[in-house]
Design a protein around this motif. Structure first.
Motif, PDB file in Angstrom:
ATOM      1  N   VAL A 157       0.827  -1.211   0.000  1.00  0.00           N
ATOM      2  CA  VAL A 157       0.000   0.000   0.000  1.00  0.00           C
ATOM      3  C   VAL A 157       0.858   1.256   0.000  1.00  0.00           C
ATOM      4  N   VAL A 158       1.921   1.259   0.808  1.00  0.00           N
ATOM      5  CA  VAL A 158       2.783   2.434   0.901  1.00  0.00           C
ATOM      6  C   VAL A 158       3.668   2.508  -0.339  1.00  0.00           C
ATOM      7  N   SER A 159       3.548   3.610  -1.081  1.00  0.00           N
ATOM      8  CA  SER A 159       4.282   3.789  -2.327  1.00  0.00           C
ATOM      9  C   SER A 159       5.235   4.973  -2.225  1.00  0.00           C
ATOM     10  N   SER A 160       6.310   4.910  -2.988  1.00  0.00           N
ATOM     11  CA  SER A 160       7.276   6.015  -3.021  1.00  0.00           C
ATOM     12  C   SER A 160       6.819   7.125  -3.961  1.00  0.00           C
ATOM     13  N   PHE A 161       5.763   6.876  -4.728  1.00  0.00           N
ATOM     14  CA  PHE A 161       5.284   7.866  -5.678  1.00  0.00           C
ATOM     15  C   PHE A 161       4.250   8.785  -5.036  1.00  0.00           C
ATOM     16  N   LEU A 162       4.345  10.046  -5.324  1.00  0.00           N
ATOM     17  CA  LEU A 162       3.461  11.056  -4.765  1.00  0.00           C
ATOM     18  C   LEU A 162       2.004  10.738  -5.084  1.00  0.00           C
ATOM     19  N   GLY A 163       1.184  10.632  -4.066  1.00  0.00           N
ATOM     20  CA  GLY A 163      -0.249  10.416  -4.251  1.00  0.00           C
ATOM     21  C   GLY A 163      -0.658   8.974  -4.440  1.00  0.00           C
ATOM     22  N   GLU A 164       0.317   8.076  -4.682  1.00  0.00           N
ATOM     23  CA  GLU A 164      -0.035   6.688  -4.975  1.00  0.00           C
ATOM     24  C   GLU A 164      -0.509   5.937  -3.731  1.00  0.00           C
ATOM     25  N   THR A 165       0.037   6.259  -2.551  1.00  0.00           N
ATOM     26  CA  THR A 165      -0.393   5.593  -1.326  1.00  0.00           C
ATOM     27  C   THR A 165      -1.864   5.882  -1.046  1.00  0.00           C
ATOM     28  N   ALA A 166      -2.253   7.150  -1.184  1.00  0.00           N
ATOM     29  CA  ALA A 166      -3.656   7.521  -0.986  1.00  0.00           C
ATOM     30  C   ALA A 166      -4.553   6.807  -1.989  1.00  0.00           C
ATOM     31  N   SER A 167      -4.082   6.690  -3.224  1.00  0.00           N
ATOM     32  CA  SER A 167      -4.842   5.985  -4.263  1.00  0.00           C
ATOM     33  C   SER A 167      -5.003   4.512  -3.907  1.00  0.00           C
ATOM     34  N   ASN A 168      -3.937   3.908  -3.366  1.00  0.00           N
ATOM     35  CA  ASN A 168      -3.999   2.494  -2.976  1.00  0.00           C
ATOM     36  C   ASN A 168      -5.009   2.266  -1.853  1.00  0.00           C
ATOM     37  N   ILE A 169      -5.074   3.199  -0.914  1.00  0.00           N
ATOM     38  CA  ILE A 169      -6.050   3.084   0.179  1.00  0.00           C
ATOM     39  C   ILE A 169      -7.469   3.108  -0.378  1.00  0.00           C
ATOM     40  N   ARG A 170      -7.721   3.972  -1.329  1.00  0.00           N
ATOM     41  CA  ARG A 170      -9.055   4.020  -1.954  1.00  0.00           C
ATOM     42  C   ARG A 170      -9.370   2.705  -2.653  1.00  0.00           C
ATOM     43  N   TYR A 175     -12.606  -2.208  -3.096  1.00  0.00           N
ATOM     44  CA  TYR A 175     -12.693  -3.658  -3.223  1.00  0.00           C
ATOM     45  C   TYR A 175     -13.508  -4.249  -2.071  1.00  0.00           C
ATOM     46  N   ALA A 176     -13.267  -3.749  -0.865  1.00  0.00           N
ATOM     47  CA  ALA A 176     -13.892  -4.316   0.334  1.00  0.00           C
ATOM     48  C   ALA A 176     -15.398  -4.129   0.369  1.00  0.00           C
ATOM     49  N   LYS A 177     -15.906  -3.095  -0.277  1.00  0.00           N
ATOM     50  CA  LYS A 177     -17.340  -2.800  -0.186  1.00  0.00           C
ATOM     51  C   LYS A 177     -18.201  -3.827  -0.911  1.00  0.00           C
TER      52      LYS A 177
END
Length: 331
Positions: A157-170, A175-177
């Motif tokens: 989930v944690v990414s080195s790319f700007l904004g990608e971590t937040a995108s992964n959380i979404r 998926y979970a819903k």
């Protein structure tokens, strides 16, 4: 209740040892219960029938959206786990067990609570030292509920790319819903670190804000559990979002002895001997005791024995004590 014709076919396939037909009909019964909005029953039947079965994993992949991945690393953000630990496998203070049992009871009676204007506890935080029962408790809750555990891989989930971590959380929440889960965020401090931490760059604010937003807006019929060893690093706003907060600590002497007896139960031997080594086990966590007992069992198995001795216990205690001592000096 499943239709009579399906039950007759199920019994007939069992009688004639038609394994493929049995699973096919059982799956029809599960789908029938799902259509009747008996979601929890359907999930419990799936768990009972297909726990650890590769056929179920294939079926699962055909009815659920594809597993979300990190765009950069192309690795899965989650792992679907089918736990085999129950509350009977936990050694915890009675008050903590009662809280866990209450969480399960509320989830099972979701519809009754909602119809009366209240929600069950849906967001749980576990915190405390490593190896003290947080992960196994999450597994036990999933097993007691009969629903899979959705393990969120923080390393993906944690990414080195700007904004990608937040995108992964979404992606994880999207998926979970689509189904009922126990959603488990282990190493939660990796994405929940305080926004006031001066050592963190600005990206952490985006990540925490995204998580808070997703947590507040999540409407899925699932239980969310977050676990951390570093509770002091969590953002203050996160604490207020959880319905239940449980602190897991090192086991007491009495709990250590119970853990020893539980972990070594498949082998015979002088269980009372463990009491002599409580002083050396002072800083042992639940995980340390399990590893110690694993050492004892491996010695017995390699020697072709089913009975452990005091010498086995002494060797395992001292081996694990050395590991604990090294761990303390490395912190």
């Amino acid at each position: 209740m499943a239709r009579g014709d399906l039950l007759k076919k199920l019994f007939s396939s069992f009688k004639h040892e038609d394994k493929e037909g049995f699973y096919k009909i059982a799956n029809e019964i599960i789908e029938d219960e799902q259509k009747k909005n008996h979601g929890i029953l359907a999930d419990e039947l799936r768990m009972i029938l297909f726990n650890g079965n590769s056929m179920y994993k294939h079926t699962l992949s055909t009815i659920k959206p594809s597993v979300p991945k990190d765009a950069d690393k192309d690795v899965s953000l989650i792992e679907v786990v089918y736990p085999d630990k129950y509350f009977a496998d936990l050694v915890l203070p009675q008050e903590k067990k009662e809280v866990l049992e209450s969480i399960v009871r509320e989830f099972r009676n979701w519809d009754i609570l909602v119809s009366n204007g209240v929600f069950p506890s849906r967001k749980i935080l576990f915190y405390g030292p490593p190896g003290c029962g947080k992960t196994i408790s999450a597994h036990a809750i999933a097993c007691e509920l009969g629903i899979p555990l959705l393990y969120v891989r923080f390393d993906a989930v944690v990414s080195s790319f700007l904004g990608e971590t937040a995108s992964n959380i979404r992606k994880v929440f999207d998926y979970a819903k689509n189904d009922n889960w126990v959603i488990f965020f282990d190493e939660f401090d990796a994405i929940g670190r305080s926004r006031d931490d001066l050592s963190e760059h600005g990206e952490i604010k985006r990540v925490v804000n995204t998580f808070l937003q997703q947590l507040d807006n999540f409407k899925g019929r699932s239980l969310i559990i977050a676990a951390t060893n570093f509770e002091r690093s969590l953002d203050y706003a996160l604490w207020r979002r959880f319905d239940e907060i449980l602190n897991f600590e090192l086991p007491t002497s009495e709990e250590k002895l119970k853990l020893c007896a539980l972990s070594i139960k498949r082998f015979k031997g002088p269980v009372q001997v463990f009491e002599q080594y409580l002083g050396e086990m002072e800083n042992f966590s639940h995980s340390d005791i399990d590893k110690m007992c694993q050492t004892i069992m491996k010695q017995c198995i390699l020697d072709g024995r089913r009975i452990f001795t005091k010498n086995d216990v002494e060797f395992a205690v001292r081996k694990q004590s050395a590991i604990v001592a090294m761990r303390k000096t490395s912190y």
